[in-house]
Structure formats: C-alpha cells, structure tokens
Design a protein around this motif. Structure first.
Motif, PDB file in Angstrom:
ATOM      1  N   UNK A  41     -55.118   8.993  40.989  1.00 46.04           N
ATOM      2  CA  UNK A  41     -54.556   7.641  41.092  1.00 46.04           C
ATOM      3  C   UNK A  41     -55.532   6.601  41.621  1.00 46.04           C
ATOM      4  N   UNK A  42     -56.730   6.993  41.983  1.00 43.60           N
ATOM      5  CA  UNK A  42     -57.761   6.068  42.484  1.00 43.60           C
ATOM      6  C   UNK A  42     -57.223   5.151  43.581  1.00 43.60           C
ATOM      7  N   UNK A  43     -56.577   5.753  44.559  1.00 40.08           N
ATOM      8  CA  UNK A  43     -56.003   4.982  45.667  1.00 40.08           C
ATOM      9  C   UNK A  43     -57.111   4.452  46.586  1.00 40.08           C
ATOM     10  N   UNK A  60     -48.600   8.360  52.612  1.00 37.30           N
ATOM     11  CA  UNK A  60     -48.230   7.620  51.400  1.00 37.30           C
ATOM     12  C   UNK A  60     -46.714   7.562  51.190  1.00 37.30           C
ATOM     13  N   UNK A  61     -45.956   8.467  51.819  1.00 35.11           N
ATOM     14  CA  UNK A  61     -44.489   8.394  51.677  1.00 35.11           C
ATOM     15  C   UNK A  61     -43.938   7.141  52.341  1.00 35.11           C
ATOM     16  N   UNK A  62     -44.742   6.527  53.197  1.00 30.27           N
ATOM     17  CA  UNK A  62     -44.332   5.286  53.849  1.00 30.27           C
ATOM     18  C   UNK A  62     -44.963   4.059  53.198  1.00 30.27           C
ATOM     19  N   UNK A  63     -46.076   4.249  52.487  1.00 35.27           N
ATOM     20  CA  UNK A  63     -46.807   3.097  51.949  1.00 35.27           C
ATOM     21  C   UNK A  63     -46.828   2.995  50.432  1.00 35.27           C
ATOM     22  N   UNK A  64     -46.703   4.101  49.714  1.00 34.36           N
ATOM     23  CA  UNK A  64     -46.815   4.087  48.244  1.00 34.36           C
ATOM     24  C   UNK A  64     -45.744   4.972  47.598  1.00 34.36           C
ATOM     25  N   UNK A  65     -44.509   4.663  47.893  1.00 33.31           N
ATOM     26  CA  UNK A  65     -43.398   5.453  47.352  1.00 33.31           C
ATOM     27  C   UNK A  65     -43.393   5.460  45.830  1.00 33.31           C
ATOM     28  N   UNK A  66     -43.830   4.362  45.228  1.00 35.73           N
ATOM     29  CA  UNK A  66     -43.833   4.276  43.771  1.00 35.73           C
ATOM     30  C   UNK A  66     -44.768   5.306  43.146  1.00 35.73           C
ATOM     31  N   UNK A  67     -45.922   5.534  43.772  1.00 36.44           N
ATOM     32  CA  UNK A  67     -46.884   6.514  43.260  1.00 36.44           C
ATOM     33  C   UNK A  67     -46.305   7.920  43.369  1.00 36.44           C
ATOM     34  N   UNK A  68     -45.720   8.222  44.515  1.00 36.98           N
ATOM     35  CA  UNK A  68     -45.136   9.555  44.715  1.00 36.98           C
ATOM     36  C   UNK A  68     -43.937   9.777  43.798  1.00 36.98           C
ATOM     37  N   UNK A  69     -43.119   8.751  43.629  1.00 37.48           N
ATOM     38  CA  UNK A  69     -41.976   8.858  42.713  1.00 37.48           C
ATOM     39  C   UNK A  69     -42.454   9.186  41.305  1.00 37.48           C
TER      40      UNK A  69
END
Length: 195
Positions: A41-43, A60-69
């Motif tokens: 994902x090149x975060x 990332x579960x707190x900052x990038x939920x969209x990526x994890x979803x």
C-alpha cells in the motif's frame, strides 16, 4: 483457542457453536498475511500517525481503517471463512517500542470490531464469516533473546486476549511462536483472559 465461557457483552455463543459445527463438517479457509498486504500500500509516516509510529501496523486500526477494511474485504471476496484482526504485534511490550503500550486494549478492540464489521457484511447463511483475534510472537523471547520474563509474557497476552474477546473475536490465534516458554506463557495468558 475457543472458549464457551465467554462472559462479555459482545460474546455470541451461537456463533461459537456455529463455528464448531462448521469445523466438524468442512475445512475452513483462513485469510492470508496482513503485513505483506500492508507493504503493497506504500503507506507514509503520516498514515501511521507520524514518524515515531511508522512501521507500527497495529496502529493503523486507529488511523487507516479504510486500508484495513479493503484488505479484509479482499480476503473475504476471495472466499476466506475466517479473517484475522490486525493485531499481530498488539501486545503491550511490542507497542512500547513505539511508546504506545497504553493503547494495547484500544488497538485490540478496534481491530476486532473493524474485522467483525467486514465479516458480518460478507456473511451469508451458506457461508458465515468469523474473526480470529491474531497474536504474534512479539519481539522478545524468554529463552532465546531474553529481555522479558515468563510472568510478563503471560500478563501481556492476558491483556491482549481480554481485549480481543471483549471486542467480539470468535477465536484467538497464536501465530509464529518459536520459543516454547513463550508459547506456554501465551497460552496461560489466553486462559487467564477466558477465566
């Protein structure tokens, strides 16, 4: 690990029985690796919450939920029956390396809740979906590298397990453990959480 003794408000013993019945009738498919998917994902540092948190995939579960979803959903769309929470390194001593050990419970709960939302979205009567609360080996081993005690490992896995259970995880998954003393302490920590 599955326990029929769940006593948390989110516990669903019907789902636990459904999971047990399915395991008796067919092979269930577990999702793939979260870490390698995140690498694609090149975060950037900002995605993790700043340079001091860069590389802390669990945050990332707190900052990038969209990526994890998107990752969870890709595994579900590919046919996974069980997806893992993004909590491989969410035990307090690993998070302490980033200065966020105090967020262990918050991270574990948020990760399970996110995975459960995806699992429920993709569940059907013919193919129910489940969430495994993932716990990796951590960054220290009792007998190989040192730097941590049996009691500390047990206490930290109990804390992480409790949060995963309270978040609604259907089962707990210990992954990639190499040190048998860590395995024993981790299992006892899981049992402490169930108790």
């Amino acid at each position: 690990f599955m326990s029929s003794k769940k006593k948390t408000p989110k516990a669903d013993t019907g789902r636990l029985e459904e999971l047990r019945e399915l395991l008796e009738s067919r092979i269930l498919v577990l999702d793939g690796a979260m870490g390698t998917e995140l690498q694609t994902k090149a975060l950037k540092a900002a995605d993790f919450g700043g340079p001091e948190l860069e590389g802390c995939n669990e945050h990332l579960v707190l900052t990038k939920k969209d990526v994890l979803t998107a990752i969870h959903e890709s595994y579900l769309q590919a046919g996974a029956d069980i997806i893992e929470s993004n909590t491989f390194g969410a035990v307090p001593w690993v998070l302490e390396e980033y200065g966020i050990a105090s967020k262990a419970t918050e991270i574990n709960r948020a990760a399970v809740e996110l995975a459960l939302k995806c699992a429920k979205k993709h569940s059907t009567p013919r193919q129910p979906r489940f969430v495994a609360g993932s716990m990796g080996p951590g960054t220290k081993t009792i007998s190989v590298t040192g730097g941590i005690t049996f009691a500390e490992v047990r206490r930290h896995y109990a804390e992480a397990s409790r949060a995963l259970i309270e978040g609604g995880s259907d089962l707990l998954l210990l992954e990639t453990q190499q040190d048998t003393l860590n395995v024993k302490a981790s299992v006892l920590g899981c049992q402490d959480a169930f108790d």
